[in-house]
Scaffold this motif. Structure first.
Motif, mmCIF file in Angstrom:
data_model
loop_
_atom_site.group_PDB
_atom_site.id
_atom_site.type_symbol
_atom_site.label_atom_id
_atom_site.label_comp_id
_atom_site.label_asym_id
_atom_site.label_seq_id
_atom_site.Cartn_x
_atom_site.Cartn_y
_atom_site.Cartn_z
ATOM 1 N N MET A 32 39.912 41.757 29.663
ATOM 2 C CA MET A 32 39.667 42.638 30.879
ATOM 3 C C MET A 32 40.072 42.139 32.086
ATOM 4 O O MET A 32 40.301 41.259 32.624
ATOM 5 C CB MET A 32 38.044 42.657 31.088
ATOM 6 C CG MET A 32 37.485 43.773 31.993
ATOM 7 S SD MET A 32 35.750 43.822 31.912
ATOM 8 C CE MET A 32 35.659 44.999 30.436
ATOM 9 N N ALA A 33 40.549 43.376 32.960
ATOM 10 C CA ALA A 33 41.273 42.834 34.355
ATOM 11 C C ALA A 33 40.086 42.496 35.151
ATOM 12 O O ALA A 33 39.146 42.608 35.095
ATOM 13 C CB ALA A 33 41.998 44.132 34.674
ATOM 14 N N ILE A 34 40.288 41.661 35.854
ATOM 15 C CA ILE A 34 39.362 41.202 37.109
ATOM 16 C C ILE A 34 39.810 41.474 38.582
ATOM 17 O O ILE A 34 40.926 41.354 38.562
ATOM 18 C CB ILE A 34 38.861 39.586 36.781
ATOM 19 C CG1 ILE A 34 39.869 38.687 36.991
ATOM 20 C CG2 ILE A 34 38.092 39.333 35.786
ATOM 21 C CD1 ILE A 34 39.465 37.347 37.494
ATOM 22 N N CYS A 35 39.167 41.835 39.533
ATOM 23 C CA CYS A 35 39.360 42.014 40.781
ATOM 24 C C CYS A 35 40.090 40.735 41.392
ATOM 25 O O CYS A 35 39.171 39.432 41.075
ATOM 26 C CB CYS A 35 38.415 42.655 41.662
ATOM 27 S SG CYS A 35 38.620 42.799 43.420
ATOM 28 N N GLN A 36 41.132 40.823 41.877
ATOM 29 C CA GLN A 36 41.561 39.602 42.246
ATOM 30 C C GLN A 36 41.175 39.438 43.905
ATOM 31 O O GLN A 36 41.859 38.444 44.462
ATOM 32 C CB GLN A 36 43.369 39.581 42.489
ATOM 33 C CG GLN A 36 43.947 39.656 40.966
ATOM 34 C CD GLN A 36 43.646 38.239 40.432
ATOM 35 O OE1 GLN A 36 43.797 37.174 40.770
ATOM 36 N NE2 GLN A 36 42.805 38.477 39.343
#
Length: 109
Positions: free
Chosen positions: A28-32
């Motif tokens: 899952m992508a995570i907010c940077q």
């Protein structure tokens, strides 16, 4: 906002990887900016209205940070209440955020 740091409280990288696997976050992508796990409906937007897969819609919209002047410490304070809603204590949330935010693109030195 649900910051990923709630799943990053393990102290070793192996334990962290196990936790991510258990929670299904490894792909899952995570907010940077804030560390929130993101699905496509949470992606921010670029200036041309295309999706930005690096930042969530709460942190980044229309090609700009929603709170551009925020410091990393301020972002930690913004995220704590949302993590408390997820079951962490404020101290646990703060500690977790202090560990993960410096590793994210927006805050990395």
């Amino acid at each position: 906002l649900i910051c990923t740091v709630s799943c990053k409280q393990k102290t070793t990288q192996q334990e962290s990887q196990n936790t991510e696997s258990e929670l299904g976050l490894q792909d899952m992508a995570i907010c940077q900016s804030c560390g929130m796990p993101m699905t496509e409906d949470l992606f921010g937007t670029n200036a041309d209205s295309t999706l930005n897969k690096e930042y969530c819609k709460y942190c980044y919209a229309a090609g700009e940070f929603t709170v551009p002047e925020a410091t990393m410490d301020e972002m930690i304070e913004i995220c704590i209440p949302f993590m408390v809603e997820q079951g962490l204590t404020a101290d646990e949330a703060r500690k977790a955020m202090e560990e993960i935010l410096p590793t994210l693109k927006r805050w990395k030195q």
